[in-house]
Design a protein around this motif. Structure first.
Motif, PDB file in Angstrom:
ATOM      1  N   SER A  27      47.325  46.482  42.770  1.00 33.11           N
ATOM      2  CA  SER A  27      46.361  47.354  43.436  1.00 33.11           C
ATOM      3  C   SER A  27      45.522  46.597  44.463  1.00 33.11           C
ATOM      4  N   PHE A  28      45.018  45.433  44.071  1.00 38.78           N
ATOM      5  CA  PHE A  28      44.146  44.647  44.944  1.00 38.78           C
ATOM      6  C   PHE A  28      44.534  43.177  44.902  1.00 38.78           C
ATOM      7  N   PRO A  29      45.711  42.824  45.434  1.00 36.58           N
ATOM      8  CA  PRO A  29      46.091  41.413  45.381  1.00 36.58           C
ATOM      9  C   PRO A  29      45.141  40.546  46.201  1.00 36.58           C
ATOM     10  N   ASN A  30      44.648  39.512  45.561  1.00 36.55           N
ATOM     11  CA  ASN A  30      43.773  38.521  46.188  1.00 36.55           C
ATOM     12  C   ASN A  30      42.412  39.082  46.598  1.00 36.55           C
ATOM     13  N   PHE A  31      42.018  40.196  46.048  1.00 36.66           N
ATOM     14  CA  PHE A  31      40.673  40.726  46.308  1.00 36.66           C
ATOM     15  C   PHE A  31      39.755  40.113  45.259  1.00 36.66           C
ATOM     16  N   GLN A  32      39.361  38.868  45.516  1.00 31.39           N
ATOM     17  CA  GLN A  32      38.604  38.076  44.554  1.00 31.39           C
ATOM     18  C   GLN A  32      37.345  37.528  45.213  1.00 31.39           C
ATOM     19  N   PRO A  33      36.292  37.322  44.438  1.00 31.28           N
ATOM     20  CA  PRO A  33      35.035  36.827  45.002  1.00 31.28           C
ATOM     21  C   PRO A  33      34.913  35.310  45.103  1.00 31.28           C
ATOM     22  N   LEU A  34      35.910  34.556  44.657  1.00 36.32           N
ATOM     23  CA  LEU A  34      35.732  33.104  44.563  1.00 36.32           C
ATOM     24  C   LEU A  34      35.533  32.420  45.912  1.00 36.32           C
ATOM     25  N   ALA A  35      36.340  32.754  46.908  1.00 35.42           N
ATOM     26  CA  ALA A  35      36.166  32.100  48.211  1.00 35.42           C
ATOM     27  C   ALA A  35      34.779  32.396  48.773  1.00 35.42           C
ATOM     28  N   ALA A  36      34.317  33.625  48.603  1.00 28.53           N
ATOM     29  CA  ALA A  36      32.965  33.974  49.064  1.00 28.53           C
ATOM     30  C   ALA A  36      31.912  33.210  48.274  1.00 28.53           C
ATOM     31  N   LEU A  37      32.159  32.976  46.989  1.00 29.86           N
ATOM     32  CA  LEU A  37      31.204  32.220  46.180  1.00 29.86           C
ATOM     33  C   LEU A  37      31.134  30.767  46.641  1.00 29.86           C
ATOM     34  N   PHE A  38      32.277  30.148  46.944  1.00 33.80           N
ATOM     35  CA  PHE A  38      32.268  28.787  47.484  1.00 33.80           C
ATOM     36  C   PHE A  38      31.554  28.761  48.836  1.00 33.80           C
ATOM     37  N   PHE A  39      31.881  29.712  49.687  1.00 35.72           N
ATOM     38  CA  PHE A  39      31.293  29.796  51.021  1.00 35.72           C
ATOM     39  C   PHE A  39      29.776  29.999  50.938  1.00 35.72           C
ATOM     40  N   CYS A  40      29.353  30.983  50.150  1.00 34.51           N
ATOM     41  CA  CYS A  40      27.921  31.294  50.041  1.00 34.51           C
ATOM     42  C   CYS A  40      27.165  30.251  49.224  1.00 34.51           C
TER      43      CYS A  40
END
Length: 191
Positions: A27-40
């Motif tokens: 349904s949502f492949p790779n729709f994950q918050p981890l990259a945004a968490l590293f970035f932010c």
């Protein structure tokens, strides 16, 4: 204790969303918050929490994600190292943008997704025998994915860009609504 509550809630939210996203990869492949968490994390927290929080969330969810999706190759050093390098580059890219305007940071979130996609997919192209070691093979790894894959690589990129935009906006908006993650400045001494 109360000053760590927002950090704990963020971490719990990230872990929960990552596990839910892993449970429904079609349904949502790779729709994950981890990259945004590293970035932010690089942008928002100026102390050790800026890098410890995303690393902890990743290390907790990495094996869980692999077990849920049935991808038990998570112990392969090349895959782990490639992902770690990609997250590290995203983190330091975020550091280079701190502090910038909200719109600049959102544009940076898009670039961070592109950087992560390039690093991980080109590493797959280099390391996997499924891809021809030609320019066309590199494009295949970046755009269509491995032969026989049901989901093309561009879908993963699109979802990562969307997730980075949404989660970066959430994290930055929460920055104004929640207590600071940075240590409080020293108070002036009485005269």
């Amino acid at each position: 204790m109360n000053r760590y509550l927002p950090l704990a809630l963020f971490t719990l939210l990230v872990v929960l969303f990552r596990c839910i996203g892993s449970a429904y990869p079609e349904s949502f492949p790779n729709f994950q918050p981890l990259a945004a968490l590293f970035f932010c994390g690089a942008i928002m927290a100026k102390d050790w929490r800026g890098w410890v929080t995303p690393i902890a969330a990743w290390l907790v969810t990495y094996p869980v994600n692999a077990i849920i999706t049935g991808n038990l190759h998570f112990l392969e050093p090349a895959e782990f190292i490639t992902t770690a390098v990609a997250f590290g580059v995203v983190f330091f890219f975020g550091k280079s943008l701190a502090p910038k305007h909200f719109a600049t940071t959102l544009a940076g979130a898009v670039l961070a997704a592109l950087i992560f996609h390039l690093i991980t997919n080109l590493a797959a192209w280099i390391g996997s025998p499924m891809y021809a070691k030609t320019f066309e093979g590199a494009i295949q790894s970046l755009w269509t994915g491995a032969p026989g894959s049901t989901i093309p690589s561009w879908v993963f990129l699109r979802n990562m860009v969307g997730a980075n935009l949404i989660f970066t906006a959430i994290f930055l908006s929460a920055r104004f609504a929640l207590p600071s993650f940075s240590p409080a400045p020293a108070t002036a001494q009485a005269r």
